[in-house]
Enzyme design. Structure first.
Site, PDB file in Angstrom:
ATOM      1  N   LYS A  14      11.776  92.547  46.009  1.00  0.00           N
ATOM      2  CA  LYS A  14      11.061  93.064  44.844  1.00  0.00           C
ATOM      3  C   LYS A  14      10.960  94.599  44.893  1.00  0.00           C
ATOM      4  O   LYS A  14      11.164  95.206  45.957  1.00  0.00           O
ATOM      5  CB  LYS A  14       9.666  92.442  44.802  1.00  0.00           C
ATOM      6  CG  LYS A  14       9.650  90.914  44.545  1.00  0.00           C
ATOM      7  CD  LYS A  14       8.210  90.403  44.664  1.00  0.00           C
ATOM      8  CE  LYS A  14       8.024  89.008  44.141  1.00  0.00           C
ATOM      9  NZ  LYS A  14       6.591  88.581  44.266  1.00  0.00           N
ATOM     10  N   PHE A  64      -2.645  87.070  35.859  1.00  0.00           N
ATOM     11  CA  PHE A  64      -1.779  88.030  36.547  1.00  0.00           C
ATOM     12  C   PHE A  64      -0.363  88.089  35.960  1.00  0.00           C
ATOM     13  O   PHE A  64       0.491  88.805  36.464  1.00  0.00           O
ATOM     14  CB  PHE A  64      -1.705  87.708  38.053  1.00  0.00           C
ATOM     15  CG  PHE A  64      -1.130  86.346  38.389  1.00  0.00           C
ATOM     16  CD1 PHE A  64       0.240  86.172  38.541  1.00  0.00           C
ATOM     17  CD2 PHE A  64      -1.955  85.247  38.551  1.00  0.00           C
ATOM     18  CE1 PHE A  64       0.780  84.933  38.847  1.00  0.00           C
ATOM     19  CE2 PHE A  64      -1.428  84.002  38.870  1.00  0.00           C
ATOM     20  CZ  PHE A  64      -0.051  83.845  39.015  1.00  0.00           C
ATOM     21  N   ARG A 102      10.993  80.442  53.001  1.00  0.00           N
ATOM     22  CA  ARG A 102       9.551  80.441  52.672  1.00  0.00           C
ATOM     23  C   ARG A 102       8.734  80.732  53.937  1.00  0.00           C
ATOM     24  O   ARG A 102       7.758  81.470  53.902  1.00  0.00           O
ATOM     25  CB  ARG A 102       9.109  79.091  52.093  1.00  0.00           C
ATOM     26  CG  ARG A 102       9.497  78.815  50.661  1.00  0.00           C
ATOM     27  CD  ARG A 102       8.875  79.722  49.640  1.00  0.00           C
ATOM     28  NE  ARG A 102       7.504  79.422  49.272  1.00  0.00           N
ATOM     29  CZ  ARG A 102       6.919  79.885  48.161  1.00  0.00           C
ATOM     30  NH1 ARG A 102       7.593  80.654  47.312  1.00  0.00           N
ATOM     31  NH2 ARG A 102       5.669  79.618  47.893  1.00  0.00           N
ATOM     32  N   THR A 108       1.633  83.754  49.999  1.00  0.00           N
ATOM     33  CA  THR A 108       1.732  84.639  48.832  1.00  0.00           C
ATOM     34  C   THR A 108       0.842  85.881  48.986  1.00  0.00           C
ATOM     35  O   THR A 108       1.265  86.994  48.676  1.00  0.00           O
ATOM     36  CB  THR A 108       1.292  83.858  47.559  1.00  0.00           C
ATOM     37  OG1 THR A 108       2.077  82.660  47.485  1.00  0.00           O
ATOM     38  CG2 THR A 108       1.463  84.676  46.309  1.00  0.00           C
ATOM     39  N   ARG A 122       5.639  88.971  54.261  1.00  0.00           N
ATOM     40  CA  ARG A 122       4.569  89.288  53.317  1.00  0.00           C
ATOM     41  C   ARG A 122       3.323  89.870  53.998  1.00  0.00           C
ATOM     42  O   ARG A 122       2.427  90.353  53.321  1.00  0.00           O
ATOM     43  CB  ARG A 122       4.233  88.044  52.495  1.00  0.00           C
ATOM     44  CG  ARG A 122       5.318  87.789  51.437  1.00  0.00           C
ATOM     45  CD  ARG A 122       5.163  86.488  50.742  1.00  0.00           C
ATOM     46  NE  ARG A 122       5.807  86.473  49.434  1.00  0.00           N
ATOM     47  CZ  ARG A 122       5.781  85.429  48.605  1.00  0.00           C
ATOM     48  NH1 ARG A 122       5.149  84.311  48.964  1.00  0.00           N
ATOM     49  NH2 ARG A 122       6.380  85.491  47.441  1.00  0.00           N
ATOM     50  N   HIS A 147      10.471  87.514  46.753  1.00  0.00           N
ATOM     51  CA  HIS A 147      10.375  86.194  46.117  1.00  0.00           C
ATOM     52  C   HIS A 147      11.313  85.261  46.862  1.00  0.00           C
ATOM     53  O   HIS A 147      12.433  85.643  47.207  1.00  0.00           O
ATOM     54  CB  HIS A 147      10.804  86.258  44.642  1.00  0.00           C
ATOM     55  CG  HIS A 147      11.013  84.889  44.061  1.00  0.00           C
ATOM     56  ND1 HIS A 147       9.968  84.133  43.572  1.00  0.00           N
ATOM     57  CD2 HIS A 147      12.125  84.113  43.965  1.00  0.00           C
ATOM     58  CE1 HIS A 147      10.443  82.952  43.179  1.00  0.00           C
ATOM     59  NE2 HIS A 147      11.751  82.921  43.404  1.00  0.00           N
TER      60      HIS A 147
HETATM   61  O1  CDP Z   1       5.732  83.983  45.112  1.00  0.00           O
HETATM   62  P1  CDP Z   1       5.017  82.675  45.387  1.00  0.00           P
HETATM   63  O2  CDP Z   1       5.819  81.461  44.988  1.00  0.00           O
HETATM   64  O3  CDP Z   1       4.522  82.592  46.803  1.00  0.00           O
HETATM   65  O4  CDP Z   1       3.683  82.712  44.501  1.00  0.00           O
HETATM   66  P2  CDP Z   1       3.387  82.268  42.991  1.00  0.00           P
HETATM   67  O5  CDP Z   1       2.046  81.611  42.988  1.00  0.00           O
HETATM   68  O6  CDP Z   1       4.545  81.520  42.413  1.00  0.00           O
HETATM   69  O7  CDP Z   1       3.234  83.660  42.234  1.00  0.00           O
HETATM   70  C1  CDP Z   1       4.358  84.449  41.912  1.00  0.00           C
HETATM   71  C2  CDP Z   1       4.041  85.899  42.214  1.00  0.00           C
HETATM   72  O8  CDP Z   1       2.993  86.325  41.355  1.00  0.00           O
HETATM   73  C3  CDP Z   1       3.505  86.164  43.614  1.00  0.00           C
HETATM   74  O9  CDP Z   1       4.524  86.288  44.584  1.00  0.00           O
HETATM   75  C4  CDP Z   1       2.729  87.452  43.417  1.00  0.00           C
HETATM   76  O10 CDP Z   1       3.587  88.590  43.458  1.00  0.00           O
HETATM   77  C5  CDP Z   1       2.191  87.300  41.999  1.00  0.00           C
HETATM   78  N1  CDP Z   1       0.783  86.831  41.978  1.00  0.00           N
HETATM   79  C6  CDP Z   1      -0.239  87.754  41.663  1.00  0.00           C
HETATM   80  O11 CDP Z   1       0.047  88.939  41.428  1.00  0.00           O
HETATM   81  N2  CDP Z   1      -1.545  87.326  41.612  1.00  0.00           N
HETATM   82  C7  CDP Z   1      -1.874  86.051  41.874  1.00  0.00           C
HETATM   83  N3  CDP Z   1      -3.159  85.683  41.841  1.00  0.00           N
HETATM   84  C8  CDP Z   1      -0.855  85.121  42.192  1.00  0.00           C
HETATM   85  C9  CDP Z   1       0.472  85.541  42.232  1.00  0.00           C
HETATM   86 MG    MG Z   2       6.311  80.638  43.142  1.00  0.00          MG
END
Ligand code: CDP
Ligand code: MG
Length: 244
Positions: A14, A64, A102, A108, A122, A147
């Site tokens: 990213k 978000f 992962r 996350t 991360r 990601h």
């Molecule tokens: O990337 P991942 O699959 O772990 O998480 P996701 O729940 O699918 O969310 C996608 C992306 O959104 C995350 O990697 C974060 O960069 C962002 N995000 C955020 O900014 N605030 C949140 N509360 C949750 C996710």
């Molecule tokens: Mg995701």
């Protein structure tokens, strides 16, 4: 070849990773030496809004979502330097590719990552407080560098969203392809088989195309429901060819 050995996952490095010079670190954590996984595709992408919105479609409507779209486009990290807005898209291939990546990426939320999995990618991320125009707090954006597809179904959808078959060496492709015998032209929300002013040719006769995209194009052209949107088919052909 055993199908298990051919599993693929999509990785996006990213814009915050680019901005913090962590690209090499991420690549090294995912290297074949550490993971046993191989590159099957790689590209530097100036992400446009359509691609960003298709990629994160599952988060549409969440608080978000808007900041997330600006983040993946690169607006957040390069507000005044649009030419620097880049994301690196990679396809990795090998046994357990999805879960391995992962695991190396980690949770996350970077605070959770540091606590639960020190050393994961991360754990080097940050949480950015967001404010509205009047300066009032409106939540956080999670900048977490990478990601990684969450499961095999997401991996297939995401790889087909970011890559055309020709981006992946033929012997590494795991999703069915088809050679098109038709033209398809795209304008936002519209599909044509013949050139219309301001439309963009996304598929031409002789092109090697994901079979699922061809199936979707045929259905969408007839006005029928398809397994994906016309934008998700078109987005990959517009990568690096047009700005917003
Ligand atoms: O990337 P991942 O699959 O772990 O998480 P996701 O729940 O699918 O969310 C996608 C992306 O959104 C995350 O990697 C974060 O960069 C962002 N995000 C955020 O900014 N605030 C949140 N509360 C949750 C996710
Ligand atoms: Mg995701």
């Amino acid at each position: 070849m055993d199908k298990k050995l051919l599993e693929q996952s999509l990785v996006l490095i990213k814009p915050d990773a680019m901005n913090n010079s962590l690209t090499g670190y991420v690549l090294s954590q995912l290297s074949e030496f550490h993971t046993g996984l191989r590159f099957a595709g790689a590209k530097i992408v100036n992400v446009n809004r359509m691609l960003a919105e298709e990629h994160y479609a599952e988060h549409r409507g969440k608080p978000f979502y808007a900041p997330l779209i600006e983040y993946i486009i690169g607006i957040s990290h390069y507000p005044d330097e649009p030419w620097k807005r880049r994301t690196i898209a990679l396809v990795y291939q090998g046994e357990d590719a999805v879960q391995k990546i992962r695991d190396i990426s980690g949770p996350t939320n970077p605070h959770v990552a540091r606590e639960k999995r020190p050393g994961c990618i991360r754990s080097l991320g940050t949480i950015v407080p967001l404010k509205d125009a009047a300066g009032n707090p409106i939540g956080d954006r999670i900048d977490n560098l990478i990601h990684a597809s969450a499961n095999k179904e997401d991996a297939e959808r995401e790889i087909k969203l970011w890559f055309v078959p020709g981006d992946i060496p033929p012997l590494m492709r795991i999703y069915p392809t088809e050679v098109s015998s038709e033209h398809y032209y795209f304008k936002p929300g519209k599909l044509y088989k013949e050139y219309e002013k301001d439309s963009i040719c996304i598929v031409a006769p002789g092109d090697v195309v994901w079979k699922s995209d061809m199936d979707a194009l045929r259905l969408l052209f007839e006005g029928a429901a398809a397994s994906c949107t016309v934008e998700s088919v078109a987005a990959k052909y517009l990568i690096n060819s047009h700005t917003d």
